[in-house]
Design an enzyme around this catalytic site. Structure first.
Site, PDB file in Angstrom:
ATOM      1  N   HIS A 130       4.978 -18.507  76.508  1.00 18.07           N
ATOM      2  CA  HIS A 130       4.308 -17.741  77.569  1.00 18.07           C
ATOM      3  C   HIS A 130       2.854 -17.460  77.177  1.00 18.07           C
ATOM      4  CE1 HIS A 130       4.860 -15.337  81.258  1.00 18.07           C
ATOM      5  NE2 HIS A 130       3.781 -14.741  80.784  1.00 18.07           N
ATOM      6  N   HIS A 166      -0.464 -16.140  76.043  1.00 13.86           N
ATOM      7  CA  HIS A 166      -0.778 -14.885  75.351  1.00 13.86           C
ATOM      8  C   HIS A 166      -1.893 -15.088  74.335  1.00 13.86           C
ATOM      9  CE1 HIS A 166       1.696 -16.942  72.375  1.00 13.86           C
ATOM     10  NE2 HIS A 166       1.282 -16.086  71.469  1.00 13.86           N
ATOM     11  N   HIS A 190     -24.359 -11.920  64.976  1.00 12.08           N
ATOM     12  CA  HIS A 190     -24.398 -12.290  66.400  1.00 12.08           C
ATOM     13  C   HIS A 190     -22.976 -12.736  66.732  1.00 12.08           C
ATOM     14  CE1 HIS A 190     -27.271 -14.308  69.511  1.00 12.08           C
ATOM     15  NE2 HIS A 190     -26.053 -14.530  69.973  1.00 12.08           N
TER      16      HIS A 190
END
Lengths: 254, 254
Positions: free
Chosen positions: B71, B73, B210
Site C-alpha cells: 500500500h 506509503h 540547502h
C-alpha cells in the site's frame, strides 16, 4: 571542471575452479587455500604499480549479492585513491591505538573469546565472530589471532587455517539460511609507504590495524533509512545468529 | 560494555492514499501536495521532543527498494543521534561555505542551469538534476531555487512547485525505466539549536546548507566493491540519463 576524469586502475576476475558448481563451502580445503593464495599473489603483483593505493578483494555470490556471472569467481579492484570506507576504518583503529596503545581488533578478539557469546567458530589461527554492532543479520568477521595489518604477510600455515575457518562458517551460513546470496570483502592495509604523495600517511599502521574478512549474507535490503542516515536496522541480534550458526551440525568431508 | 543500549526514537508510516493503486507519479497535484504537507507537519510536531536530533523522511517503492508493504506509503524516523551520512553532508557543505562564503548547493544550481546538460526538469521554484558524480544510474536531486536549509520553512506556494516537479520527474523515471523500484530521501537540516548537548554544533547551517530530495531508482545492486570501499560504480553517465529523461514525451492530467 565538468570534464570527465581520466581513470587508472585494475579489475581482475579470479576464476576459482573449472567446475561450474564449485563453491567455497563445499570445496576440498586445498582448493580454497589455492584461491586465498591467488588473492595474495595478485595483491603483491599489483603493488608493483606505484599508482595504486589499495587493492580490494571481494566475492559476490548469488543474484541478490550482485553477482553477474554464475561461474564461481572472486574479484579484485586496485584503485589510485584511498577508498573512503577503508580510510574511516583505518582512522578509527588509529584513534583507538593512540588512546589505548593497543590494537582494537586484538582487544575485540580477547574480549569475545572470554565472553564467548558471539564466537561462531575458531581454530588455532583464526576466529570467526558476529560483530557486537552487526549491521546486517548473520554478518560475520574473520580475524587472525596473530596481530598483523597485512593479508599478504599471512604464513603458509595460516593459509590452511583461513581456508578451514572460511569453509566452516560459509557452510554454516549456507545450511542455516538455505544457500543465501552473500558478499565477502577483504579488509587489509593499503599498499605500504613510501608511496608518492603522503609518506607519513599511516605511520603506525603495522601496530594499529589488523586485517580481517567481512562476510555479509544478503537477507535484508538496504533502503531509504540506510541511504539517508548511514545507519543500519538489523532485526537479528548477533548473539541469536551466533547461537544458530554455532549449534548447527555440519558435515564436512576431508 | 556488552549491554544493549536503551533506545529512543519515533517511526511513523505515512499512508498516502486510501487507494491501494495510488502512486506519486500518477496522482492529482493536490494529493501529492497533501503528502508533502504531512511530512512537514510530522517533522514539526516531532521537534517538540527535545531528545530527537534529526527526522528522516523517506519513501521505499517496490520490492527491490526494500518496500515491505504494497500500500502506498512514506516513512519517517526520528533519532536521538545525528546520522553519520547527514553529518558528512553538513560538514562538506560547511567546509565549502568557509572557503567560498557561498552555499555549495546554490552554486551547483547556478552552474547546472547555465551548462544545461544535467537538468531534467525545472519550474519557478524547483530544479531537478542528475548529480555530476551520480552514484547510481538515473539518480536525481531536487532542490529549491530559493536558498533554505530547512524543508519545514517551505512556503505554501513552494509546496505546489515541489509537488509539480516530483510528479514530473517520477513520471519520467517510471516511463523511461518501466516502473522501477526507487527510494527517495529528504535531506533537511537537523532540529534547530539550542538543543541539549552542543549548542554551537551547526552555527552557520542557515547559510551553508540547502535542503533537497534525493531520488534513487534501484537498477543496480550494491555489492562487494561498494561495501568494501564506499565508492560506487555507475554504468550510466548522468548526461546520458538526463537526455533520456528530458526527451521523453509524458502525459500528465490536470
Amino acid at each position: 571542471m565538468f570534464d570527465m576524469m581520466n581513470g587508472v586502475g585494475a579489475h581482475e576476475v579470479i576464476v576459482e575452479s573449472p567446475d561450474h558448481q564449485w563453491e567455497f563451502s563445499e570445496s576440498p580445503l586445498h582448493q580454497i587455500r589455492e584461491v586465498l593464495i591467488a588473492y595474495r599473489e595478485r595483491i603483491i603483483d599489483l603493488q608493483g604499480d606505484k599508482r595504486f593505493r589499495y587493492t580490494l578483494v571481494f566475492r559476490n555470490y548469488g543474484l541478490r549479492a550482485g553477482a553477474s556471472l554464475a561461474h564461481p569467481h572472486s574479484q579484485l579492484i586496485s584503485i589510485a585513491v584511498m577508498p573512503r570506507r577503508v580510510k574511516d576504518e583505518l582512522k578509527a583503529a588509529k584513534e583507538y591505538f593512540v588512546e589505548k596503545e593497543r590494537c582494537i581488533f586484538c582487544d575485540i578478539i580477547t574480549q569475545e573469546l572470554e565472553l564467548n557469546k558471539r564466537v561462531v567458530a575458531e581454530n588455532e589461527h583464526f576466529v570467526a565472530l558476529s560483530p557486537f554492532a552487526a549491521r546486517f543479520p548473520y554478518e560475520l568477521n574473520i580475524l587472525p589471532r596473530q596481530h598483523c595489518h597485512d593479508f599478504t604477510r599471512m604464513s603458509d600455515e595460516e593459509t590452511w587455517g583461513l581456508a578451514h575457518v572460511m569453509r566452516n562458517v560459509l557452510k554454516r551460513v549456507r545450511t542455516a539460511l538455505n544457500n543465501p546470496a552473500y558478499n565477502f570483502m577483504l579488509h587489509t592495509s593499503p599498499y605500504p609507504i613510501p608511496r608518492p604523495g603522503r609518506p607519513d600517511y599511516w605511520g603506525t599502521i603495522e601496530w594499529d590495524f589488523h586485517w580481517h574478512i567481512e562476510i555479509v549474507p544478503r537477507l535484508t535490503r538496504v533502503a531509504g533509512f540506510e541511504w539517508g542516515t548511514g545507519f543500519y536496522i538489523n532485526p537479528v541480534a548477533p548473539e541469536a545468529s551466533t547461537q544458530v550458526l554455532r549449534d548447527l551440525q555440519i558435515e564436512i568431508k576431508d
